[in-house]
Structures are given as C-alpha cells and as structure tokens.
Design a protein around this motif. Structure first.
Motif, short mmCIF file in Angstrom:
data_model
loop_
_atom_site.label_atom_id
_atom_site.label_comp_id
_atom_site.label_asym_id
_atom_site.label_seq_id
_atom_site.Cartn_x
_atom_site.Cartn_y
_atom_site.Cartn_z
N ALA A 22 0.84 -1.20 0.00
CA ALA A 22 0.00 0.00 0.00
C ALA A 22 0.88 1.25 0.00
O ALA A 22 0.61 2.21 -0.74
N ASP A 63 -1.30 5.61 -6.23
CA ASP A 63 -2.43 5.04 -7.00
C ASP A 63 -3.75 5.14 -6.25
O ASP A 63 -4.81 4.93 -6.86
N TYR A 64 -3.70 5.42 -4.95
CA TYR A 64 -4.95 5.53 -4.18
C TYR A 64 -5.66 6.81 -4.59
O TYR A 64 -5.13 7.91 -4.44
N ARG A 65 -6.88 6.65 -5.14
CA ARG A 65 -7.60 7.80 -5.68
C ARG A 65 -8.52 8.48 -4.68
O ARG A 65 -8.99 9.56 -4.90
N PHE A 91 -9.90 4.32 2.57
CA PHE A 91 -8.58 3.69 2.54
C PHE A 91 -8.70 2.23 2.94
O PHE A 91 -8.04 1.36 2.36
N THR A 103 -11.09 0.16 2.40
CA THR A 103 -11.60 -0.63 1.27
C THR A 103 -10.46 -0.96 0.31
O THR A 103 -10.32 -2.09 -0.15
N TRP A 104 -9.63 0.04 0.04
CA TRP A 104 -8.47 -0.14 -0.84
C TRP A 104 -7.51 -1.13 -0.21
O TRP A 104 -7.01 -2.05 -0.88
N THR A 130 -8.64 -4.78 -0.43
CA THR A 130 -8.36 -5.37 -1.74
C THR A 130 -6.92 -5.84 -1.83
O THR A 130 -6.64 -6.93 -2.34
N GLU A 166 -19.57 0.22 0.09
CA GLU A 166 -18.18 -0.23 -0.04
C GLU A 166 -18.11 -1.73 -0.30
O GLU A 166 -17.30 -2.18 -1.11
#
Length: 194
Positions: free
Chosen positions: A59, A65-67, A72, A74-75, A78, A155
C-alpha cells in the motif's frame, strides 16, 4: 486544547508530500483490520501477520495510486485479499482448516490471568468465528466485511462488484444462515454464553 486526529486522506497527502513517518498512523489504525482479513484466509497467525505487514508495504509503495474514491480501508482490503489469494495459490494451502483454530482457542482459554469479562467476550467471538467457519466462504466474507471491517453496504458492493441493494440482500441472507448455523451447531454454547 484537544488535538484533532487527521483523516486518512490528510495523512496520505502528508506522506505523499514527503512526511513518510505519518504512514505509521495508518498502519496503527488498520493493523488489526489487515490482520483479521489475512487470518480469515490463512488460519495461521504467523502467515497472517506477515501478509498484513506485506500489505502495508505494498500500500505504501502504491500510495500514489490511491484515488480516494473509496475508504482507505476498502483499498487496503483489496490489497490484503489479493496478497492472501496469491499466497494460498503458491503454498497450495487448504483455505478452510478448523484444526488450527481450535488449537488457538484452547490456548486462549488456558490464559488464567485474563479477566472474566474478557474471557466471556473472547468466547463469544470464538463461537461466532467457529460458526462463520461453517458458512459458505461468500457469506463469511460478507459478514467479515460488514462487522469486522466495518465497511458500508456501498463499499461492500464495490469490493464484490455488485449493486448496493444486492449487497444488502446478500448480507441479510448471510445473517440468517449464521443464525441458523449457530442454533444448529452451537445451541448449548449459545445458551451458556449469551
């Protein structure tokens, strides 16, 4: 004067501007979250810790790349999830092994220095985890996302690539199946603990 806690986006912005030490705030905030997800996949504490740590490294390296269009967490979910799946494919481990979980539960139960209410909470949690182990992986995943990862229905829908209404229906059904599983397999324990 009370100090306000910066939002995840504020922390990420500071890290991207060169203040790498601020990333520690995100690690501390989501450490248990990442570990819980990894443990659901691996059923092994050491592997789960290693995978959670790897997820934070990944991460961090991909923070640009985190938009910010999702939380956060949720990202991060993944990232943890994909690392765990890759790990399991490489190791060809069985995803569902109840044996190791029972070993940890017995070890936890033998900790005599724990307070009674803490033991009761752990018992409830262990019972819930044991019941979730018996569910279909999709149901367990939904319940984990909603209750342990505290993701909203929107989410969860993004993570699972489904509509929010569909996520709501699936969550309702998963709760029903969890209730039925607990009543069927753990009726005695439920009466003793709850």
């Amino acid at each position: 004067m009370m100090q306000t806690v910066p939002s995840d986006l504020e922390v990420i912005d500071q890290v991207l501007k060169g203040n790498q030490q601020k990333y520690e705030l995100l690690v501390k905030k989501y450490q248990a979250f990442a570990f819980t997800i990894a443990l659901r996949y691996t059923k092994n504490r050491e592997d789960a810790e290693e995978l959670a740590q790897s997820a934070f490294v990944k991460a961090y390296l991909n923070l640009r790349d985190y938009r910010g269009d999702a939380k956060f967490s949720t990202w991060l979910y993944t990232i943890v999830s994909s690392l765990c799946l890759s790990f399991l494919r490489k190791k060809k481990l069985e995803v569902h092994s109840l044996d190791q979980e029972y070993v940890f539960e017995r070890a936890d139960a033998q900790e005599s220095s724990l307070k009674a209410d803490y033991i009761e909470q752990r018992s409830k949690l262990q019972l819930l985890n044991r019941a979730m182990e018996l569910l279909h992986p999709d149901d367990a995943k939904l319940l984990t996302l909603f209750y342990k990862a505290e993701q909203s229905l929107e989410e969860i829908a993004k993570i699972l690539h489904i509509e929010p209404n569909n996520a709501k229906v699936k969550l309702h059904r998963a709760r029903q199946r969890l209730k039925e599983t607990m009543e069927k397999h753990f009726a005695q324990e439920v009466q003793e603990i709850f």
